[in-house]
Design an enzyme around this catalytic site. Structure first.
Site, PDB file in Angstrom:
ATOM      1  N   HIS A  25      45.742  44.049  41.730  1.00  0.00           N
ATOM      2  CA  HIS A  25      45.073  43.052  40.891  1.00  0.00           C
ATOM      3  C   HIS A  25      45.726  42.865  39.534  1.00  0.00           C
ATOM      4  O   HIS A  25      45.594  41.801  38.934  1.00  0.00           O
ATOM      5  CB  HIS A  25      43.596  43.393  40.714  1.00  0.00           C
ATOM      6  N   ARG A  32      18.561  37.246  27.668  1.00  0.00           N
ATOM      7  CA  ARG A  32      19.174  38.593  27.588  1.00  0.00           C
ATOM      8  C   ARG A  32      19.106  39.359  28.900  1.00  0.00           C
ATOM      9  O   ARG A  32      19.161  40.578  28.937  1.00  0.00           O
ATOM     10  CB  ARG A  32      18.549  39.422  26.468  1.00  0.00           C
ATOM     11  N   HIS A  45      42.511  33.447  44.990  1.00  0.00           N
ATOM     12  CA  HIS A  45      42.453  34.801  44.435  1.00  0.00           C
ATOM     13  C   HIS A  45      43.038  35.830  45.419  1.00  0.00           C
ATOM     14  O   HIS A  45      43.912  36.630  45.060  1.00  0.00           O
ATOM     15  CB  HIS A  45      41.008  35.146  44.084  1.00  0.00           C
ATOM     16  N   ARG A  95      36.744  53.652  39.386  1.00  0.00           N
ATOM     17  CA  ARG A  95      36.536  52.241  39.785  1.00  0.00           C
ATOM     18  C   ARG A  95      37.812  51.415  39.640  1.00  0.00           C
ATOM     19  O   ARG A  95      38.014  50.440  40.357  1.00  0.00           O
ATOM     20  CB  ARG A  95      35.381  51.617  38.988  1.00  0.00           C
ATOM     21  N   LYS A 151      33.113  50.218  48.405  1.00  0.00           N
ATOM     22  CA  LYS A 151      32.857  49.713  47.049  1.00  0.00           C
ATOM     23  C   LYS A 151      31.575  50.320  46.491  1.00  0.00           C
ATOM     24  O   LYS A 151      31.526  50.717  45.317  1.00  0.00           O
ATOM     25  CB  LYS A 151      32.784  48.186  47.058  1.00  0.00           C
ATOM     26  N   GLU A 180      33.674  51.428  35.153  1.00  0.00           N
ATOM     27  CA  GLU A 180      35.133  51.511  35.248  1.00  0.00           C
ATOM     28  C   GLU A 180      35.756  52.385  34.157  1.00  0.00           C
ATOM     29  O   GLU A 180      36.663  52.002  33.437  1.00  0.00           O
ATOM     30  CB  GLU A 180      35.747  50.094  35.218  1.00  0.00           C
ATOM     31  N   ASN A 222      41.388  47.996  41.569  1.00  0.00           N
ATOM     32  CA  ASN A 222      42.302  46.996  41.005  1.00  0.00           C
ATOM     33  C   ASN A 222      43.697  47.058  41.623  1.00  0.00           C
ATOM     34  O   ASN A 222      44.622  46.403  41.132  1.00  0.00           O
ATOM     35  CB  ASN A 222      42.408  47.176  39.479  1.00  0.00           C
ATOM     36  N   GLU A 274      41.420  41.534  50.411  1.00  0.00           N
ATOM     37  CA  GLU A 274      40.591  42.560  49.749  1.00  0.00           C
ATOM     38  C   GLU A 274      40.220  43.666  50.746  1.00  0.00           C
ATOM     39  O   GLU A 274      40.070  44.824  50.367  1.00  0.00           O
ATOM     40  CB  GLU A 274      39.317  41.949  49.147  1.00  0.00           C
ATOM     41  N   LYS A 309      29.975  43.255  38.501  1.00  0.00           N
ATOM     42  CA  LYS A 309      30.876  42.598  37.539  1.00  0.00           C
ATOM     43  C   LYS A 309      30.604  41.107  37.622  1.00  0.00           C
ATOM     44  O   LYS A 309      30.681  40.514  38.707  1.00  0.00           O
ATOM     45  CB  LYS A 309      32.334  42.867  37.886  1.00  0.00           C
ATOM     46  N   HIS A 326      46.315  39.215  39.063  1.00  0.00           N
ATOM     47  CA  HIS A 326      45.699  38.386  38.018  1.00  0.00           C
ATOM     48  C   HIS A 326      46.772  37.689  37.187  1.00  0.00           C
ATOM     49  O   HIS A 326      46.605  36.536  36.788  1.00  0.00           O
ATOM     50  CB  HIS A 326      44.799  39.229  37.116  1.00  0.00           C
TER      51      HIS A 326
HETATM   52  N1  LIG Z   1      32.911  40.214  40.422  1.00  0.00           N
HETATM   53  C1  LIG Z   1      33.790  40.879  41.148  1.00  0.00           C
HETATM   54  O1  LIG Z   1      33.723  42.106  41.278  1.00  0.00           O
HETATM   55  C2  LIG Z   1      34.864  40.138  41.863  1.00  0.00           C
HETATM   56  C3  LIG Z   1      35.630  40.758  42.856  1.00  0.00           C
HETATM   57  C4  LIG Z   1      36.563  40.000  43.571  1.00  0.00           C
HETATM   58  C5  LIG Z   1      36.717  38.654  43.277  1.00  0.00           C
HETATM   59  N2  LIG Z   1      35.978  38.093  42.280  1.00  0.00           N
HETATM   60  C6  LIG Z   1      36.116  36.671  41.961  1.00  0.00           C
HETATM   61  O2  LIG Z   1      35.770  35.907  43.116  1.00  0.00           O
HETATM   62  C7  LIG Z   1      36.426  34.653  43.026  1.00  0.00           C
HETATM   63  C8  LIG Z   1      37.005  34.306  44.375  1.00  0.00           C
HETATM   64  O3  LIG Z   1      35.963  34.247  45.311  1.00  0.00           O
HETATM   65  P1  LIG Z   1      36.067  33.367  46.630  1.00  0.00           P
HETATM   66  O4  LIG Z   1      37.355  33.628  47.277  1.00  0.00           O
HETATM   67  O5  LIG Z   1      34.821  33.589  47.364  1.00  0.00           O
HETATM   68  O6  LIG Z   1      36.197  31.885  46.046  1.00  0.00           O
HETATM   69  P2  LIG Z   1      35.192  30.654  45.932  1.00  0.00           P
HETATM   70  O7  LIG Z   1      33.877  31.059  45.434  1.00  0.00           O
HETATM   71  O8  LIG Z   1      35.938  29.620  45.174  1.00  0.00           O
HETATM   72  O9  LIG Z   1      35.022  30.165  47.441  1.00  0.00           O
HETATM   73  C9  LIG Z   1      36.124  29.676  48.134  1.00  0.00           C
HETATM   74  C10 LIG Z   1      35.859  28.258  48.674  1.00  0.00           C
HETATM   75  O10 LIG Z   1      35.087  28.344  49.849  1.00  0.00           O
HETATM   76  C11 LIG Z   1      33.954  27.492  49.737  1.00  0.00           C
HETATM   77  N3  LIG Z   1      32.924  28.157  50.525  1.00  0.00           N
HETATM   78  C12 LIG Z   1      32.216  29.243  50.179  1.00  0.00           C
HETATM   79  N4  LIG Z   1      31.506  29.678  51.216  1.00  0.00           N
HETATM   80  C13 LIG Z   1      31.735  28.841  52.237  1.00  0.00           C
HETATM   81  C14 LIG Z   1      31.288  28.795  53.577  1.00  0.00           C
HETATM   82  N5  LIG Z   1      30.505  29.729  54.100  1.00  0.00           N
HETATM   83  N6  LIG Z   1      31.723  27.774  54.354  1.00  0.00           N
HETATM   84  C15 LIG Z   1      32.587  26.845  53.854  1.00  0.00           C
HETATM   85  N7  LIG Z   1      33.070  26.867  52.607  1.00  0.00           N
HETATM   86  C16 LIG Z   1      32.650  27.859  51.803  1.00  0.00           C
HETATM   87  C17 LIG Z   1      33.715  27.371  48.274  1.00  0.00           C
HETATM   88  O11 LIG Z   1      33.005  26.203  47.965  1.00  0.00           O
HETATM   89  C18 LIG Z   1      35.127  27.337  47.736  1.00  0.00           C
HETATM   90  O12 LIG Z   1      35.652  26.047  47.866  1.00  0.00           O
HETATM   91  C19 LIG Z   1      37.473  34.782  41.941  1.00  0.00           C
HETATM   92  O13 LIG Z   1      37.021  34.089  40.807  1.00  0.00           O
HETATM   93  C20 LIG Z   1      37.523  36.273  41.662  1.00  0.00           C
HETATM   94  O14 LIG Z   1      37.866  36.566  40.334  1.00  0.00           O
HETATM   95  C21 LIG Z   1      35.060  38.791  41.595  1.00  0.00           C
END
Ligand SMILES: NC(=O)c1ccc[n+]([C@@H]2O[C@H](COP(=O)([O-])OP(=O)(O)OC[C@H]3O[C@@H](n4cnc5c(N)ncnc54)[C@H](O)[C@@H]3O)[C@@H](O)[C@H]2O)c1
Length: 363
Positions: free
Chosen positions: A250, A123, A267, A243, A229, A239, A247, A187, A145, A254
């Site tokens: 987004h 939990r 993304h 907040r 942020k 949100e 988006n 972003e 999030k 999305h």
């Molecule tokens: N929680 C939130 O508030 C929030 C906000 C924005 C995005 N997101 C989520 O984040 C995700 C996208 O994140 P992302 O773009 O980081 O994608 P990701 O985590 O898939 O990373 C992108 C790629 O880069 C690789 N990688 C990561 N760090 C590396 C490094 N330093 N060197 C080499 N390779 C590396 C990973 O293995 C992956 O293949 C989506 O699922 C999105 O929904 C969440």
């Protein structure tokens, strides 16, 4: 090493964001402050583990804790509930308990899954974010999030669970593939549009140095994005209002990501397309002029990000948008711009207005 930190102010749940080149060296101190003893679960992925897994493990061991590394398959298509169950099994086998800490080492996918596992395990246990992509450093690691995708809609299953600390080491960006770097910058451009015209101008001016991965030049947009942020999250953690400004791009984005099966666009690339559609919608509503749309389009395109998708399946994008979390009582909330650095939220957008904005993506 001294830390140059920001704080997300959430009362008793406030936490620091340490940002600098080499910030990962602060990890023993960060874990010490959290009194992390026993087993620490390090969640990472198949790309990041060979790059930074050992270094992070050694730093955690230096704080006196024991490391249990869990390596997830890399990629958005693996951001599924099954991975959360898998992680909980790993945590149990490693002897994690309610006092334990999970460390998320990776991009947004790792952070979202690990954060949700930490929110659910027993939990809720504490977790620390060590984001290694631009998306994760400027966005997903801050704000609490967490969650995973459902085949019908993105980020549909999850929880608000704030990290206990965020450690942003800019040097991790050196190994990031250039496509991932560019995607993350969408972003940053978004933060400029929603809250800071100076940040937006900086992104317009520094394209070459940023794309070359110059960490001195990247520090300002990463730090400024975190400040923006952090301030928004502190004002509206759940949100309920402000907040949702984050988006921008987004709701369309999305829809685009889901309709394209999470594999065509990263993304950030889907967000880039979504921002262009949101810009067109803003103009069609009379809030901004053509010059705004063109300036935003040019900035996005200068980073090699997509601004058109000629074969866009508009019906299925619109259909998946109906499942978006921002839909309340059947109404989708759209964030639209009224100038660079300022946005507003609208719930009066018709299906045909949304369709018209998406049509602009046909090019
Ligand atoms: N929680 C939130 O508030 C929030 C906000 C924005 C995005 N997101 C989520 O984040 C995700 C996208 O994140 P992302 O773009 O980081 O994608 P990701 O985590 O898939 O990373 C992108 C790629 O880069 C690789 N990688 C990561 N760090 C590396 C490094 N330093 N060197 C080499 N390779 C590396 C990973 O293995 C992956 O293949 C989506 O699922 C999105 O929904 C969440």
């Amino acid at each position: 090493m001294t830390s140059d930190k920001l704080v997300v102010r959430l009362g008793a749940r406030s936490y620091p964001i340490h940002i600098q080149e080499g910030a990962v060296e602060l990890l023993p101190r960060v874990l010490d402050e959290l009194s992390a003893v026993g087993a620490v679960g390090v969640v990472t992925d198949t790309n990041v583990a060979p790059l930074y897994g050992d270094r992070v493990a050694k730093l955690i061991e230096a704080s006196g804790a024991r490391v249990h590394q869990c390596v997830l398959p890399a990629g958005e298509e693996h951001k599924r509930l099954a991975q959360v169950e898998h992680l909980c099994g790993e945590f149990l086998r490693a002897g994690l308990d309610r006092t334990s800490v999970v460390v998320a080492l990776g991009g947004g996918v790792v952070g979202d899954i690990a954060g949700f596992a930490a929110a659910s395990f027993m939990r809720g246990i504490r977790f620390v974010q060590i984001p290694t992509t631009i998306v994760a450093q400027v966005d997903s690691s801050v704000g609490g999030k967490t969650g995973v995708n459902h085949p019908l809609a993105k980020n549909m299953i999850g929880a608000f669970h704030q990290p206990s600390a965020v450690v942003i080491d800019l040097s991790f960006l050196k190994s990031l593939p250039v496509r991932e770097l560019k995607a993350g910058l969408a972003e940053v451009i978004k933060h400029g549009i929603i809250a800071d015209a100076i940040l937006f101008s900086y992104m317009e001016e520094k394209v070459e140095a940023i794309l070359a991965g110059n960490l001195n030049v990247l520090e300002f947009p990463v730090r400024r994005s975190c400040e923006i942020k952090a301030a928004i999250v502190a004002a509206d953690e759940r949100e309920q209002g402000l907040r949702a400004n984050l988006n921008y791009g987004h709701t369309f984005g999305h829809g685009i990501e889901t309709a394209s099966g999470y594999t065509t666009y990263l993304h950030g690339e889907a967000v880039a397309l979504g921002m262009h559609a949101a810009g067109v919608l803003s103009r069609n509503l009379g809030l901004v002029n053509d010059a705004f749309v063109e300036r935003q389009r040019a900035c996005i395109a200068s980073y090699g990000l997509p601004v058109s998708w000629p074969e866009i399946p508009i019906d299925s994008v619109l259909d998946t948008m109906k499942h978006d979390k921002k839909v309340r009582a059947g109404t989708t909330k759209f964030v639209v711009a009224d100038e660079i650095g300022h946005v507003q939220q609208r719930t009066d957008i018709s299906l045909s207005q949304a369709r018209e904005a998406l049509e602009a993506l046909r090019g």
